[in-house]
Design a protein around this motif. Structure first.
Motif: not given
Lengths: 330, 334
Positions: B20-21, B23-24, B27, B44, B50, B53, B56-57, B62
């Motif tokens: 997850r870190e 990916l974040a 991104m 998720g 996930l 995410l 945040e995004f 996503v």
């Protein structure tokens, strides 16, 4: 009643009509050269000729910007040319030469050209439906105003992935238009033997804006494509254009004896009564956009251009052996 | 591995958190990175990898898709060719079968077929691994299928640290990369520095040094190999555990040098043994370390059966610490 002078609408579009006529001739003469190269055993591999279907590629691509995307099929030479590819580099690719669009590594069924937004011809039937839809996804995310056109044959209607991506395209409201060229035959089988129900209903079921058009009439194709492209570009979502057309030659150049799946009479009827180039020429002359002499001269020029392009391709070298392992990874 | 400031950073996180870190962070770094898959947004994923995410995004980056693996993978290929860096989430590795045309005929070949003009910078994240009692269609380890295809890269991390560093590299890579996560490993904890780092592809990692036998192990089999090595130590056999980390590109040299040093090698991988990853690596070691080997290279992979549901049967199908221990002991003549 015959008109004495072209109408204002015709005059306004005369340049466009003549460019479209020229593009159709280019495809016809290009493919004639391919046929000759192949039958003289100068071209390796397979050649699937687009002759008879010229109005589809030209009518659709004339509605696109150079930066818009297309994906093409195994019968893709017409789409490449209509999107602006250069015949000499195409012939070089068809002959496996280094100067070709793909350095000779793609061949007839994989011509791609970033400069004209051509994401590539595809030798898997319906293989590019995902790619075309993804290009539309990028266009929307990057907000660059582009649209994506996915050329498929009616044979692609048998592939499940088409329905997966049409569903995605509508859900995500993507600027993609699926242009289905129904040339009546999936290889050697009439489409009616492989296609149940109504073709357009398959697209409208997902909510796509769908239309059917005479694929032998370049003006009709252009006008219908324009509506779908304009809709897609302004964010109204994907479209589906069914173009009813005909493949003059066999599935590929080697498909000579075709009577077990279609009659010579049928072929003759399409060629004499529904030829997209002859009928458009007739209309251009009737509308006084051009004279017989002017069209004949244009035709001769285009034919000469294609012959020169072949000469270039024949003379240019093959790739060197050390290129075989290049470009596997970016 | 890069230098780590051991005294100041002893942070431990799980394998899932490391993914997850990665990916974040990527991104945040690159607005063209987006995630597509089934139940990736609010849910998720069923493994909760996930989680957070979407918040945040947002849903433009996503994206929950229909259950259409071929469709959204194909879409990702086209998006990758035209300026995005999509990451597709294939919930179970068994479902890669549905994406094969998109990955094998399209993504893998577009760069070569176009003479280097187009490229497809995308990542497919998926899972592998049995022993979760999920039966024959949710338990396979099919990574060898992709290793067979020129144009694809294949990553099998075995620790949170490797997972994060390799995933970040995969996202920045200009090629289609397939990233296999062992679904039994998501809760495994390990040291992952807080600072930004990436790991190169094609560099193996020696997870444990030893003298008597080399255990080459991938993904889920790394923990098995380390467990077996601890058991071997008790009877006086020193086992070296080497993790290739990426199956293509493959760090042939490190594998061969380890086998030359120890003179014995067992190759462990959870994919099917027949025609699998173990065959490829064993053949490389057999050729590269031929004059230094004291025994034929042994392979241990999944049994050639569909993964059965019944727990006692399922446990028989994959190598375990005990079976690896026995094989290594025998090879060392004990």
């Amino acid at each position: 009643m015959t008109s004495l002078a072209p109408t204002p609408q015709v005059i306004e579009k005369a340049e466009l009509w003549l460019r479209m006529y020229r593009q159709m001739l280019a495809i016809r003469f290009f493919e004639n050269q391919v046929n000759e190269l192949y039958t003289r055993a100068l071209m390796p591999g397979l050649a699937h000729l687009y002759i008879g279907e010229e109005a589809v590629a030209v009518g659709v691509c004339e509605t696109l910007e150079r930066t818009d995307y297309i994906t093409s099929t195994h019968r893709g030479h017409g789409h490449c040319l209509a999107k602006g590819a250069s015949p000499d580099l195409m012939f070089a690719e068809l002959l496996g030469k280094k100067a070709g669009y793909c350095k000779g590594k793609g061949g007839s069924m994989h011509i791609a050209d970033p400069a004209t937004g051509n994401l590539g011809a595809n030798a898997i039937v319906c293989g590019s439906a995902g790619i075309a839809t993804g290009a539309a996804f990028s266009a929307k995310r990057l907000a660059n105003g582009r649209v994506s056109v996915c050329f498929i044959g009616e044979g692609a209607l048998g592939q499940g992935v088409l329905y997966e991506v049409m569903n995605l395209a509508e859900l995500f409201k993507l600027p993609v238009i699926y242009v289905c060229e129904n040339n009546l035959y999936s290889e050697y089988t009439h489409f009616s033997e492989t296609t149940a129900g109504d073709i357009l209903a398959r697209a409208t079921a997902f909510g796509l804006h769908a239309a059917s058009v005479d694929g032998q009439n370049v003006r009709a194709v252009y006008e219908h494509a324009q509506i779908l492209v304009e809709r897609a570009r302004r964010g109204a979502g994907p479209g589906f254009l069914l173009c009813n057309t005909y493949r003059y030659h066999g599935h590929h150049v080697g498909d000579i004896n075709r009577e077990y799946y279609r009659s010579r009479r049928e072929e003759q009827t399409w060629k004499t009564e529904r030829d997209p180039i002859a009928n458009f020429a007739k209309w251009l002359i009737e509308q006084k956009v051009a004279t017989v002499k002017e069209l004949d001269e244009l035709s001769a020029r285009v034919e000469t251009e294609m012959k020169k392009a072949v000469e270039f391709a024949m003379a240019t070298p093959y790739p060197s052996p050390d290129e075989v392992a290049e470009d596997v990874y970016a | 591995m890069p230098e780590m400031s051991v005294t100041t950073d002893q942070r431990e996180i799980t394998f899932a958190q490391a993914i997850r870190e990665a990916l974040a962070e990527e991104m945040r770094r690159d607005p063209t990175v987006c995630i597509l898959g089934e139940d990736v947004a609010e849910a998720g994923t069923p493994f909760k990898v996930l989680a957070g995410l979407l918040e945040e995004f947002g849903k433009d980056r996503v994206l929950d898709t229909p259950i259409s693996e071929a469709g959204f993978t194909g879409l990702a290929v086209g998006a990758a060719m035209t300026g995005m860096r999509p990451i597709v989430d294939i919930m179970f590795g068994d479902f890669i079968t549905l994406t094969m045309d998109q990955m094998v005929n399209q993504a893998a070949k577009v760069h070569y077929m176009s003479g280097g003009h187009w490229k497809a910078p995308m990542v497919m994240r998926t899972t592998l691994g049995a022993t979760r009692r999920s039966a024959a269609q949710h338990s396979q380890s099919l990574h060898a299928w992709f290793c067979h295809v020129p144009g694809l890269k294949v990553i099998l991390p075995s620790t949170p640290y490797d997972a994060k560093g390799l995933l970040k590299t995969a996202i920045r890579d200009d090629n289609p990369v397939v990233f296999f996560e062992d679904k039994m490993m998501y809760k495994l904890k390990g040291h992952v520095p807080a600072a930004d780092y990436t790991l190169p592809l094609g560099v193996a990692d020696v997870k444990r040094e030893g003298e008597d036998i080399t255990l080459v192990a991938t993904s889920s089999m790394v923990q098995v190999a380390l467990g077996a090595a601890a058991m071997l130590e008790e009877i006086g056999i020193s086992a070296e555990v080497v993790d290739p980390r990426t199956l293509w590109p493959l760090d042939e040299n490190t594998l061969i040098q380890s086998a030359r040093k120890t003179s014995r090698a067992i190759v462990l991988d959870e994919g099917y043994e027949r025609y699998g990853v173990t065959a490829e690596i064993a053949s490389l070691i057999a050729a590269g370390a031929f004059y230094d080997l004291d025994a034929p290279v042994k392979r241990m992979g999944a049994m050639h059966v569909p993964i059965p549901f019944s727990p006692p049967l399922e446990d028989m199908t994959v190598p375990t610490e005990q079976t690896v221990f026995e094989a290594a002991r025998k090879m060392c003549g004990r």
